[in-house]
Design a protein around this motif. Structure first.
Motif, PDB file in Angstrom:
ATOM      1  N   PHE A 130       0.824  -1.201   0.000  1.00 43.30           N
ATOM      2  CA  PHE A 130       0.000   0.000   0.000  1.00 43.30           C
ATOM      3  C   PHE A 130       0.859   1.252   0.000  1.00 43.30           C
ATOM      4  O   PHE A 130       0.540   2.227  -0.686  1.00 43.30           O
ATOM      5  CB  PHE A 130      -0.995  -0.015   1.165  1.00 43.30           C
ATOM      6  CG  PHE A 130      -2.278  -0.739   0.855  1.00 43.30           C
ATOM      7  CD1 PHE A 130      -3.449  -0.032   0.592  1.00 43.30           C
ATOM      8  CD2 PHE A 130      -2.311  -2.119   0.804  1.00 43.30           C
ATOM      9  CE1 PHE A 130      -4.631  -0.710   0.289  1.00 43.30           C
ATOM     10  CE2 PHE A 130      -3.481  -2.804   0.502  1.00 43.30           C
ATOM     11  CZ  PHE A 130      -4.646  -2.085   0.252  1.00 43.30           C
ATOM     12  N   ALA A 131       1.961   1.223   0.740  1.00 43.08           N
ATOM     13  CA  ALA A 131       2.856   2.385   0.788  1.00 43.08           C
ATOM     14  C   ALA A 131       3.408   2.718  -0.594  1.00 43.08           C
ATOM     15  O   ALA A 131       3.496   3.886  -0.970  1.00 43.08           O
ATOM     16  CB  ALA A 131       4.000   2.139   1.780  1.00 43.08           C
ATOM     17  N   ARG A 132       3.747   1.690  -1.366  1.00 39.09           N
ATOM     18  CA  ARG A 132       4.237   1.920  -2.738  1.00 39.09           C
ATOM     19  C   ARG A 132       3.181   2.613  -3.583  1.00 39.09           C
ATOM     20  O   ARG A 132       3.499   3.443  -4.438  1.00 39.09           O
ATOM     21  CB  ARG A 132       4.685   0.609  -3.379  1.00 39.09           C
ATOM     22  CG  ARG A 132       6.037   0.113  -2.905  1.00 39.09           C
ATOM     23  CD  ARG A 132       6.538  -1.076  -3.706  1.00 39.09           C
ATOM     24  NE  ARG A 132       5.841  -2.320  -3.385  1.00 39.09           N
ATOM     25  CZ  ARG A 132       6.119  -3.090  -2.327  1.00 39.09           C
ATOM     26  NH1 ARG A 132       7.070  -2.737  -1.482  1.00 39.09           N
ATOM     27  NH2 ARG A 132       5.442  -4.207  -2.127  1.00 39.09           N
ATOM     28  N   GLN A 133       1.922   2.286  -3.381  1.00 40.14           N
ATOM     29  CA  GLN A 133       0.837   2.897  -4.180  1.00 40.14           C
ATOM     30  C   GLN A 133       0.530   4.318  -3.740  1.00 40.14           C
ATOM     31  O   GLN A 133       0.175   5.159  -4.552  1.00 40.14           O
ATOM     32  CB  GLN A 133      -0.426   2.044  -4.090  1.00 40.14           C
ATOM     33  CG  GLN A 133      -0.295   0.679  -4.716  1.00 40.14           C
ATOM     34  CD  GLN A 133       0.085   0.753  -6.179  1.00 40.14           C
ATOM     35  OE1 GLN A 133      -0.454   1.538  -6.940  1.00 40.14           O
ATOM     36  NE2 GLN A 133       1.018  -0.087  -6.573  1.00 40.14           N
ATOM     37  N   VAL A 134       0.654   4.596  -2.449  1.00 42.21           N
ATOM     38  CA  VAL A 134       0.329   5.919  -1.925  1.00 42.21           C
ATOM     39  C   VAL A 134       1.401   6.936  -2.321  1.00 42.21           C
ATOM     40  O   VAL A 134       1.101   8.097  -2.565  1.00 42.21           O
ATOM     41  CB  VAL A 134       0.115   5.866  -0.388  1.00 42.21           C
ATOM     42  CG1 VAL A 134       0.058   7.264   0.216  1.00 42.21           C
ATOM     43  CG2 VAL A 134      -1.148   5.078  -0.062  1.00 42.21           C
ATOM     44  N   ARG A 135       2.662   6.481  -2.444  1.00 40.56           N
ATOM     45  CA  ARG A 135       3.774   7.395  -2.764  1.00 40.56           C
ATOM     46  C   ARG A 135       3.598   8.064  -4.099  1.00 40.56           C
ATOM     47  O   ARG A 135       3.181   7.667  -5.067  1.00 40.56           O
ATOM     48  CB  ARG A 135       5.096   6.642  -2.753  1.00 40.56           C
ATOM     49  CG  ARG A 135       5.600   6.409  -1.368  1.00 40.56           C
ATOM     50  CD  ARG A 135       7.030   5.844  -1.373  1.00 40.56           C
ATOM     51  NE  ARG A 135       7.188   5.037  -0.169  1.00 40.56           N
ATOM     52  CZ  ARG A 135       7.389   3.713  -0.160  1.00 40.56           C
ATOM     53  NH1 ARG A 135       7.494   3.058  -1.289  1.00 40.56           N
ATOM     54  NH2 ARG A 135       7.516   3.073   0.967  1.00 40.56           N
TER      55      ARG A 135
END
Length: 170
Positions: free
Chosen positions: A165-170
């Motif tokens: 999820f962190a990769r997508q939010v960045r």
């Protein structure tokens, strides 16, 4: 107004938000994973309202991609928004059904007047959706949604889900 996206590693049943989203099964009567945890921690009031929904509008079950709200019982949230994610299959692209879970949950949240909503990674557990793709669909759908919800929290159970999820939010 834009919606703030927050990522948290932890237990969705501990979130003090207006609404938590339950990755439910179509029966609405509890199950494993997030669904079972919400029903156990929230207590019998959630199941009672779910049974009433099954006796009425959703006598055939809640359709995949749809969403409906009940009380949150003993959870720190005010409401539970139940949505049925699709099972992942290589034979058919069911991405639109997964996106619909997020859109419909936010639509129900708006009807309730919820300003803060906590989502699990819908369909990424026992329904087998690959975590990277589940995260992409979740983040893209929430970002594109027309909603009055001020904060969406993605509550991720483990480090791998959090990182996806962190990769997508960045």
């Amino acid at each position: 107004m834009s919606t703030t996206l927050t990522l948290t590693r932890g237990d969705i049943t501990e979130q003090a938000v207006d609404a938590v989203v339950n990755a439910a099964n179509s029966t609405l009567l509890g199950g494993g994973g997030v669904d079972g945890a919400i029903h156990r921690r929230g207590g019998p009031d959630i199941l009672e309202e779910c049974r009433a929904l099954r006796d009425g509008t959703y006598f055939r079950g809640l359709p995949t991609g749809a969403a409906v709200a009940t009380t949150a019982g003993r959870l720190p949230a005010r409401w539970v928004i139940h949505t049925v994610g699709p099972r992942f299959t290589h034979q058919e692209d069911r991405s639109e059904l997964l996106a619909s879970c997020y859109r419909e949950s936010l639509r129900v949240a708006d009807e309730l007047g919820a300003r803060t909503v906590a989502f699990p990674a819908i369909s990424a557990g026992i329904y087998g959706w690959p975590m990277e793709d589940a995260a992409r669909i979740a983040v893209e759908t929430v970002r594109a949604a027309q909603t009055s919800v001020e904060e969406v929290r993605f509550i991720l159970f483990d480090e791998a889900a959090y990182e996806a999820f962190a990769r997508q939010v960045r």
